[in-house]
Design a protein around this motif. Structure first.
Motif, short mmCIF file in Angstrom:
data_model
loop_
_atom_site.label_atom_id
_atom_site.label_comp_id
_atom_site.label_asym_id
_atom_site.label_seq_id
_atom_site.Cartn_x
_atom_site.Cartn_y
_atom_site.Cartn_z
N ASN A 14 72.26 48.91 58.19
CA ASN A 14 73.47 49.00 58.78
C ASN A 14 74.33 48.04 57.98
OD1 ASN A 14 72.41 51.07 60.35
ND2 ASN A 14 72.96 50.34 62.05
N PHE A 15 73.92 46.96 57.86
CA PHE A 15 74.78 45.86 57.01
C PHE A 15 75.26 46.29 55.77
CE2 PHE A 15 74.72 40.84 56.75
CZ PHE A 15 76.41 40.76 56.59
N ALA A 16 74.49 46.99 55.07
CA ALA A 16 74.38 47.18 53.78
C ALA A 16 75.43 48.30 53.85
CB ALA A 16 73.36 47.62 52.94
N VAL A 17 75.45 49.39 54.72
CA VAL A 17 76.37 50.31 55.09
C VAL A 17 77.65 49.89 55.26
CG1 VAL A 17 77.07 52.11 56.43
CG2 VAL A 17 74.88 52.18 55.73
N TYR A 18 77.93 48.78 56.15
CA TYR A 18 79.09 48.13 56.34
C TYR A 18 80.02 47.74 55.25
CZ TYR A 18 82.19 44.26 57.35
OH TYR A 18 83.22 43.36 57.61
N TYR A 19 79.04 46.98 54.22
CA TYR A 19 79.65 46.62 52.89
C TYR A 19 80.32 47.60 52.17
CZ TYR A 19 78.66 41.43 53.22
OH TYR A 19 78.39 40.23 53.76
N HIS A 20 79.44 48.91 52.17
CA HIS A 20 79.82 49.89 51.33
C HIS A 20 81.05 50.85 51.92
CE1 HIS A 20 79.73 54.22 50.27
NE2 HIS A 20 79.45 53.61 49.20
N ASP A 21 80.97 50.93 53.32
CA ASP A 21 82.18 51.83 53.95
C ASP A 21 83.09 51.20 54.50
OD1 ASP A 21 79.96 53.79 53.50
OD2 ASP A 21 79.83 54.24 55.71
N VAL A 22 83.01 49.73 54.83
CA VAL A 22 84.29 49.23 55.18
C VAL A 22 84.83 48.29 54.20
CG1 VAL A 22 84.78 47.45 57.29
CG2 VAL A 22 83.37 49.25 57.71
N GLU A 50 78.41 47.02 45.30
CA GLU A 50 77.79 45.90 44.59
C GLU A 50 76.92 45.09 45.86
OE1 GLU A 50 80.92 46.54 44.11
OE2 GLU A 50 81.19 47.21 42.08
N ARG A 51 77.76 44.66 46.83
CA ARG A 51 77.26 43.80 47.81
C ARG A 51 76.36 44.72 48.74
NH1 ARG A 51 81.78 39.74 50.24
NH2 ARG A 51 79.75 38.58 50.95
N ALA A 52 76.62 46.08 48.89
CA ALA A 52 75.71 46.62 49.84
C ALA A 52 74.39 46.87 49.05
CB ALA A 52 76.36 48.20 49.97
N CYS A 53 74.37 47.13 47.64
CA CYS A 53 73.17 47.19 46.83
C CYS A 53 72.41 45.73 46.91
CB CYS A 53 73.60 47.68 45.49
SG CYS A 53 73.95 49.40 45.11
N ARG A 93 66.22 53.31 50.59
CA ARG A 93 66.23 53.67 49.14
C ARG A 93 67.13 54.81 48.75
NH1 ARG A 93 60.75 56.38 46.57
NH2 ARG A 93 61.47 58.26 47.75
N ASP A 94 67.38 55.74 49.56
CA ASP A 94 68.32 56.83 49.08
C ASP A 94 69.68 56.52 49.13
OD1 ASP A 94 66.24 58.88 49.76
OD2 ASP A 94 66.73 59.24 51.57
N ASP A 95 69.88 55.49 50.04
CA ASP A 95 71.35 54.89 49.94
C ASP A 95 71.66 54.18 48.64
OD1 ASP A 95 72.36 56.08 52.37
OD2 ASP A 95 71.97 54.44 53.29
N LEU A 96 70.61 53.28 48.05
CA LEU A 96 70.68 52.43 47.12
C LEU A 96 70.88 53.40 45.75
CD1 LEU A 96 67.60 49.80 47.88
CD2 LEU A 96 70.08 49.44 47.55
N ILE A 147 72.26 56.27 45.89
CA ILE A 147 73.58 56.69 45.91
C ILE A 147 74.88 55.84 45.27
CG2 ILE A 147 75.25 57.72 47.03
CD1 ILE A 147 73.11 58.96 48.96
N TRP A 148 74.46 54.57 45.68
CA TRP A 148 75.38 53.31 45.83
C TRP A 148 75.41 52.90 44.25
CZ3 TRP A 148 73.58 50.42 50.52
CH2 TRP A 148 73.98 51.38 51.82
N SER A 149 74.02 53.00 43.61
CA SER A 149 74.07 52.48 42.23
C SER A 149 74.71 53.64 41.31
CB SER A 149 72.47 52.58 41.74
OG SER A 149 71.68 51.50 42.63
N SER A 150 74.48 54.87 41.73
CA SER A 150 75.17 55.98 40.78
C SER A 150 76.47 55.83 40.86
CB SER A 150 74.67 57.41 41.54
OG SER A 150 73.41 57.54 41.31
N GLU A 151 77.36 55.23 42.27
CA GLU A 151 78.59 55.07 42.34
C GLU A 151 79.15 53.79 41.46
OE1 GLU A 151 79.60 54.30 46.28
OE2 GLU A 151 79.42 56.25 46.97
N MET A 152 78.36 52.86 41.38
CA MET A 152 78.61 51.83 40.47
C MET A 152 78.62 51.98 38.90
SD MET A 152 76.29 48.90 42.48
CE MET A 152 76.54 47.61 41.39
N GLN A 153 77.81 52.99 38.61
CA GLN A 153 77.48 53.56 36.90
C GLN A 153 78.81 54.21 36.86
OE1 GLN A 153 73.70 55.32 36.96
NE2 GLN A 153 72.53 53.41 36.80
N ARG A 154 79.28 55.22 37.67
CA ARG A 154 80.32 55.76 37.49
C ARG A 154 81.70 55.14 37.34
NH1 ARG A 154 78.02 59.58 41.25
NH2 ARG A 154 79.63 58.89 42.96
#
Length: 250
Positions: A183-191, A196-199, A233-236, A238-245
């Motif tokens: 949830n803390f990682a989701v916070y960094y991603h969504d809010v 990067e910090r979420a990952c 793992r699923d979120d990681l 997705i987030w890694s793909s976003e960073m690559q894009r």
């Protein structure tokens, strides 16, 4: 004749009945009554509390997203009729926002006024501060800019306190510590809009837990931990793909 005090077992039974009937406001009322009468909650009782508010707010958050999308779609149409429709849709969105705000503030008040003061060091403290971070995060998701910044800061403070406590007191594979990391990682991603910090946070929690997995834990704990690790793992991915894009687009 004074009213008879309801026993702890009766409160718990009524809470379970409310959960089965999906009467989550009733479930909240029973747990509040239990807290006011008997103080600190057991693990089962606080899990029921978490289930109640999660169901109440998840329904409202889902409704808010639908109505917010409809408002934005209608706002893109230039006709006079659309302006009137946007006004009507906005009115509904504001009603949902008020209900959602009231629910989130209600559990934060319960945490601040009662539950955090009696929480034991370790898993219980992490659990409650995680909840506090979660519900301030939900408030930050839809609040206006000034309020969003305030709720974001309050959520971050709660998550940081919980995570620091979890690192010191709980095993890397503990479900409450892993749920907090997720949830803390989701916070960094969504809010905070920082994949990067979420990952970074999510991968650190994932790697530490995987390195410590063994057969000494109970089957239930292992199941809970593995389920959260899968979500992480699923979120990681997705987030890694976003960073690559983002890198490619630059």
């Amino acid at each position: 004749m004074p009213a008879r005090i309801i026993s702890r077992e009766e409160y718990l039974l009524l809470a379970k009945v409310a959960e089965e009937a999906e009467r989550y406001e009733d479930l909240v009322a029973q747990i509040k009554g239990l807290t006011q009468t008997y103080g600190a909650l057991t693990i089962e009782e606080r899990n029921l509390l978490s289930v109640a508010y999660k169901n109440i707010t998840n329904s409202l958050r889902s409704s808010w997203r639908v109505v917010d999308s409809m408002e934005k779609l209608e706002s893109a149409r230039p006709s006079a009729q659309s302006k009137h429709q946007v006004s009507l849709i906005r009115r509904q969105r504001v009603r949902i926002e008020k209900e959602l705000t009231d629910a989130c503030k209600d559990i934060v008040k319960l945490l601040n006024d009662s539950l955090l003061a009696t929480a034991k060091a370790g898993e219980e403290t992490v659990f409650y501060y995680k909840l506090k971070g979660d519900y301030y995060r939900y408030l930050a998701e839809f609040a206006q800019q000034q309020e969003r910044s305030r709720y974001s800061d309050l959520s971050l403070a709660a998550y940081k306190f919980a995570y620091k406590h979890a690192l010191a007191m709980l095993e890397p594979t503990h479900p409450t510590r892993l749920g907090l990391a997720l949830n803390f990682a989701v916070y960094y991603h969504d809010v905070r809009k920082s994949p990067e910090r979420a990952c970074h946070l999510g991968k650190h929690a994932f790697d530490e837990a995987v390195a410590c997995l063994d057969d000494s834990s109970s089957m239930q704990v292992m199941r809970d931990s593995m389920m959260i690790l899968q979500l992480l793992r699923d979120d990681l991915v997705i987030w890694s793909s976003e960073m690559q894009r983002d890198v490619v687009s630059k």
